[in-house]
Design an enzyme around this catalytic site. Structure first.
Site, PDB file in Angstrom:
ATOM      1  N   LYS A  32       0.839  -1.198   0.000  1.00  0.00           N
ATOM      2  CA  LYS A  32       0.000   0.000   0.000  1.00  0.00           C
ATOM      3  C   LYS A  32       0.875   1.250   0.000  1.00  0.00           C
ATOM      4  O   LYS A  32       1.904   1.299   0.662  1.00  0.00           O
ATOM      5  CB  LYS A  32      -0.917  -0.023   1.227  1.00  0.00           C
ATOM      6  CG  LYS A  32      -1.975   1.079   1.247  1.00  0.00           C
ATOM      7  CD  LYS A  32      -2.886   0.909   2.453  1.00  0.00           C
ATOM      8  CE  LYS A  32      -3.972   1.963   2.516  1.00  0.00           C
ATOM      9  NZ  LYS A  32      -4.872   1.788   3.680  1.00  0.00           N
ATOM     10  N   SER A 107      -9.615   1.579   2.658  1.00  0.00           N
ATOM     11  CA  SER A 107      -8.813   2.396   1.771  1.00  0.00           C
ATOM     12  C   SER A 107      -7.729   1.602   1.036  1.00  0.00           C
ATOM     13  O   SER A 107      -7.078   2.118   0.122  1.00  0.00           O
ATOM     14  CB  SER A 107      -8.138   3.518   2.564  1.00  0.00           C
ATOM     15  OG  SER A 107      -7.275   2.983   3.567  1.00  0.00           O
ATOM     16  N   SER A 131      -9.863  -0.858   6.862  1.00  0.00           N
ATOM     17  CA  SER A 131      -9.297  -0.633   5.533  1.00  0.00           C
ATOM     18  C   SER A 131      -8.540  -1.809   4.939  1.00  0.00           C
ATOM     19  O   SER A 131      -8.149  -1.758   3.773  1.00  0.00           O
ATOM     20  CB  SER A 131      -8.387   0.596   5.557  1.00  0.00           C
ATOM     21  OG  SER A 131      -9.144   1.764   5.733  1.00  0.00           O
TER      22      SER A 131
END
Length: 435
Positions: A32, A107, A131
């Site tokens: 990420k 996210s 997330s």
């Protein structure tokens, strides 16, 4: 595949230790883009950091490469982790491999999409209020949110320090657990990490991958009514079928109540936005990141830099967080939110006196269509109702595919006591075996 789903912001290779015959040798990993990688830009999905290249790697990245894994790119994400759909990214939305007209969750949507599309074997996400688990559920893969303190946050660009944890996403429970084996453990760079040998009741030398044996005979599963109320009927039916599969394999189920979770979303967003307001104050155009071309004084330059660098959702959360911490409102909002957090923690502790794990839908809805929630932030916030309580209580949880509804993935969330990742992994592997 990567271009089809916009799963990556930056495609770059960081080779694993060539001499390591580690447990992740030959494994490809997407990271990420809020997790620092030395020499590879790390944007947080924001114009503010569009050209930022960290001088060091996060502890989790070093541990992955030491275990033999190869990093293949930086995964797309909601800007600074603020979103549930990966549509607030400055680099465009990620599409869900299960249905490209729908969101992958957020996210960490790029991380989950990369795994679901076969662009990476494993991915790292960060989980502040769901997330990791949300995109895992929406994309039909496995996501683990570890206990707070199990995995180092050193090198994670902070959103809400007291809530967030880095966790793995993978195609199977065992693969996710093997990645957790590699990244877990105390870190001298992160004072919030814990040595399990010093944690009462914890297994001092856990093997998470070995726990994925599917043996749930005698396991007691708590089913909280509050986390099913209001959920999409198709989601509820799919999750109930998965829980029935656990019963078929020898687990016992019992209905429980967690009354505090009805206030968890409100408490979570006050706390998260307050911490974000403080954390993102560092992006001032002076030290690093975007800097506006301004002829005004420092205050005007500061304002223009942040206006240009931050997207709408980040601005909204900074403003609300600053308001919640301001004079005259701290006790009215922030203190009440912390009181609610303590209530959530106590409810879980009371429940775990009687049950081994708690089961619920990961997300109460099916994946949104692209653009569906952008004009209705409140709807997006409320979708986090089942995941945020876990972060408030700092507990471990996993999302495992429960099946499909109308051809779309549905995730089952399993929550365990602090530092008992092995039990939630074992239960999740039983669900996986049944499917």
């Amino acid at each position: 595949m990567a271009a089809d789903h916009n799963a990556f912001i930056t495609e770059a290779t960081i080779e694993g230790d060539a001499d390591a015959e580690g447990p992740l040798a030959g494994t490809t990993v997407a990271v990420k883009d809020n997790i620092s990688t030395a020499g590879v830009r790390t944007t947080c999905g924001s114009e503010m950091l569009a050209d930022y290249v960290p001088p060091y790697s996060a502890t989790v990245v070093d541990r992955l490469t030491e275990a033999g894994a190869t990093i293949v790119g930086k995964a797309n994400m909601d800007e600074f982790g603020m979103g549930t759909t990966t549509e607030t990214s400055a680099f465009g939305p990620t599409r869900n491999p299960a249905d490209p007209e729908r969101v992958p969750g957020g996210s960490s949507g790029g991380s989950a999409a990369a795994v679901a599309a076969g662009d990476a074997d494993v991915a790292l996400g960060s989980d502040t209020g769901g997330s990791v688990r949300c995109p895992a559920a929406f994309c039909g893969v496995v996501g683990i949110k570890p206990t707070y303190g199990l995995v180092s946050r050193y090198g994670l660009i902070a959103y809400a320090n007291s809530l967030e944890q880095i966790g793995p996403i993978a195609g199977t429970v065992e693969e996710a657990a093997a990645a957790l084996d590699a990244i877990a453990g105390p870190d001298p760079h992160d004072g919030t990490t814990r040595d399990l040998s010093e944690v009462e009741g914890a297994d001092p030398d856990p093997s998470y991958a070995a726990a994925a044996d599917g043996d749930v005979d005698g396991l007691t599963v708590g089913v909280p009514t509050e986390l099913f109320d209001g959920a999409d009927e198709r989601v509820v039916e799919t999750v109930e079928d998965a829980i029935a599969d656990l019963e078929d394999r020898g687990a016992e189920t019992t209905e429980i109540s967690l009354p505090s979770v009805e206030h968890a979303v409100q408490a979570y967003y006050v706390i998260a936005m307050a911490e974000a307001s403080s954390n993102l104050a560092r992006f001032d155009g002076v030290r690093y990141g975007h800097r506006a071309e301004s002829d005004g004084n420092w205050n005007e330059s500061f304002a223009e830099t942040r206006d240009e660098g931050f997207g709408a959702e980040v601005k909204r959360r900074i403003l609300l967080g600053t308001y919640a911490l301001s004079a005259g409102y701290h006790d009215k909002y922030y203190k009440k939110a912390q009181d609610a957090r303590a209530w959530v923690r106590q409810d879980f502790e009371d429940a775990f006196a009687d049950v081994d794990v708690i089961a619920s839908p990961t997300m109460p809805v099916l994946p949104f269509e692209l653009g569906e929630s952008l004009d209705d932030p409140l709807r997006m916030y409320l979708a986090d109702a089942n995941t945020t309580p876990v972060n408030l209580a700092n507990l471990p949880a996993i999302s495992v595919p429960a099946g499909e509804a109308d051809g779309l993935p549905v995730g089952l969330q399993l929550v365990g006591p602090k530092f008992d990742e092995e039990t939630v992994i074992r239960a999740a592997s039983a669900v996986e075996d049944a499917n």
